[in-house]
Design an enzyme around this catalytic site. Sequence first.
Site, mmCIF file in Angstrom:
data_model
loop_
_atom_site.group_PDB
_atom_site.id
_atom_site.type_symbol
_atom_site.label_atom_id
_atom_site.label_comp_id
_atom_site.label_asym_id
_atom_site.label_seq_id
_atom_site.Cartn_x
_atom_site.Cartn_y
_atom_site.Cartn_z
ATOM 1 N N HIS A 42 0.881 -1.183 0.087
ATOM 2 C CA HIS A 42 0.037 -0.070 -0.047
ATOM 3 C C HIS A 42 0.752 1.175 -0.093
ATOM 4 O O HIS A 42 1.892 1.555 0.908
ATOM 5 C CB HIS A 42 -0.901 -0.063 0.987
ATOM 6 C CG HIS A 42 -1.899 -1.296 1.078
ATOM 7 N ND1 HIS A 42 -3.010 -1.187 0.377
ATOM 8 C CD2 HIS A 42 -2.061 -2.159 2.054
ATOM 9 C CE1 HIS A 42 -3.603 -2.529 0.422
ATOM 10 N NE2 HIS A 42 -2.901 -3.050 1.721
ATOM 11 N N GLU A 59 -11.654 -2.494 -7.840
ATOM 12 C CA GLU A 59 -11.628 -4.259 -7.506
ATOM 13 C C GLU A 59 -12.413 -5.005 -8.112
ATOM 14 O O GLU A 59 -13.139 -4.583 -9.091
ATOM 15 C CB GLU A 59 -11.729 -4.172 -5.982
ATOM 16 C CG GLU A 59 -13.065 -4.062 -5.500
ATOM 17 C CD GLU A 59 -13.149 -3.947 -4.060
ATOM 18 O OE1 GLU A 59 -13.454 -4.995 -3.403
ATOM 19 O OE2 GLU A 59 -12.787 -3.013 -3.180
ATOM 20 N N HIS A 117 -21.007 -1.523 -2.175
ATOM 21 C CA HIS A 117 -20.834 -3.161 -2.314
ATOM 22 C C HIS A 117 -20.623 -3.723 -0.818
ATOM 23 O O HIS A 117 -20.004 -2.887 -0.024
ATOM 24 C CB HIS A 117 -19.650 -3.454 -3.423
ATOM 25 C CG HIS A 117 -18.321 -3.067 -3.015
ATOM 26 N ND1 HIS A 117 -17.772 -1.817 -3.112
ATOM 27 C CD2 HIS A 117 -17.366 -3.948 -2.151
ATOM 28 C CE1 HIS A 117 -16.699 -1.885 -2.624
ATOM 29 N NE2 HIS A 117 -16.466 -2.835 -2.299
ATOM 30 N N ARG A 137 -16.915 3.518 5.052
ATOM 31 C CA ARG A 137 -17.982 2.474 5.382
ATOM 32 C C ARG A 137 -19.268 3.429 5.620
ATOM 33 O O ARG A 137 -19.111 4.357 6.456
ATOM 34 C CB ARG A 137 -17.370 1.780 6.694
ATOM 35 C CG ARG A 137 -18.440 0.785 7.237
ATOM 36 C CD ARG A 137 -17.861 0.063 8.503
ATOM 37 N NE ARG A 137 -16.478 -0.290 8.279
ATOM 38 C CZ ARG A 137 -15.370 0.231 9.025
ATOM 39 N NH1 ARG A 137 -15.375 1.054 9.764
ATOM 40 N NH2 ARG A 137 -13.949 -0.597 8.615
#
Length: 559
Positions: A42, A59, A117, A137
């Site tokens: 990362h 992703e 998602h 989130r």
Amino acid sequence: MSILKLKPSCKDYLWGGSRLIKEYGKEYEGEVLAETWELSCHPDNRYALKNEGQYGKTEMWYVMDAGKDAFLYYGFQREITKEEFAQRIREDTLLEVLNAVPVQKGDVLFIESGTIHAIGKDILIAEIQQNSNVTYRVYDYGRVGKDGKKRDLHIEKALAVTNRIPIVRKNSSYPHAADCDYFTVDKLNLDGRVMQKLSGKVSEESFASILILDGEGTISDEREELAYHKGDSFFLSAGSGTYTIEGSCDALVKTIREKAAQVRIGIDIGGADTRIGLVDVHQKLIAWKTVRTNAMRPAKEVIREIGRTALSLLEEQGIAMEQCVGAGIGVPGTVDRKNGVVRYSNNIKWEDVDIAKEMGACLPIPIYIANDADCAALGEAAAGAGRGCEDVILFTLGTGVGGGVILDGSIYEGSGISGSELGHMVIVENGEPCTCGRRGCLEAYVSVPALIREALAAAGKELTPEEIFAAAKEEPAVKEVVDTYIRRLGTGIVNAVNIFRPRLVILGGRISEQGDVLIKPLEEQLRQGCFGGEKSGIPEIRTAVLGSHAGMIGAASLI
């Protein structure tokens, strides 16, 4: 050593279980194992911004196993407003509008940054993602962590970046399982009988990462041979050459292709201002500038200033001309797309202007042109309210009534001279005079000046469109004006829908800002007026979302 067997980093998030330990042999001493990071690196924010231009995370999910009724949350069932999104988060009703997608073993979902998602129960996935660990989130099922507290939410940030339009799921990225700027994923299958061995080559351009989903055998190169089993993960460094996999297995092979750094120039010429933008492969504006059109000048002078501005924009962004694959130009008026000529434009006083040739003298790249309203429609279809939908009609409700028709993802242009003129269909025989010289056109009844005219006659005073819709809530005479306006707009929309059969109708322009006040009665009119009714497939109606950017993005999409 060129083949490295990786030892994963184990994560004990509260939603985990024990399948990775029992079925995939992951070495872990804890009770709950949620996921393993097989290969990760990362970057810090400075590096990510410099190299990726964003902090988002694109992703893909490969479904390794799933129960009978398993599903994933993937975007929304319908378009929702930012306000509804926020309210449902507060009230814990967000799940009611999320799109629950049933999945089975072998399914692939490609998830662009900005897509909401979540994983449902009884599912095991392999996740390959952009080199980023940024997640906002917005909902956590009311759960608490080990400390007895709810995990932090990132509501304000999520509200700013989440795509609230339903996602159209792509069935294939053939010949790959997934392919984007950040990763390419290929599925490898050896059945141990007909296909027992496969060789590949790791070039200098990219490493290769291999995840064994099932089976057992060996992986080797010129120097060594390693055994593999279900759940193993291997890393082959860039330039390590040829390798061979033998045995019986299902596997995912991940590489990174050369980043597609191509950009396009999108130019939206208006009567007062011209907007020039740089658009990337994801239909996003990298940068843009606005210049005064000043159409009283010779056309060549205007075009050259636009060209010089485009060149300066590329230079400021550090983008070489070799990276620019072309320029698209939206022009008001009658446009000969095939020959790159503006035949006539009243807005900018041009007649038979060879804009493609003149702009080509400034920009040594392919030049494409189209009507500006058609470009706005294409922009909304490509990156706005119609994203993912190939059959779209746009009505722009402003000083006039323009629009465009997009069929199979391309502008409908008839013979190639200009495109459709949605505002100039007659809806009232021998009606109000129109700017085009005819009577009773849609534009004569549903443009901003037409609405103001009718309200003035009913209320005895001049009101803005916003004031007219507000007054309609209390004044019966003004309400009748608004009701008639919507009914006539609906007549025009139904006519266009019955001819072109789009999946979506988009409303743009100033009056479209009234939102559901317009859309709800128009939806009912569509249900009653569309030929074949519900059996024929009644299109949705949405409001445009790109604003002044639609023309630039649409013009760039001509390339």
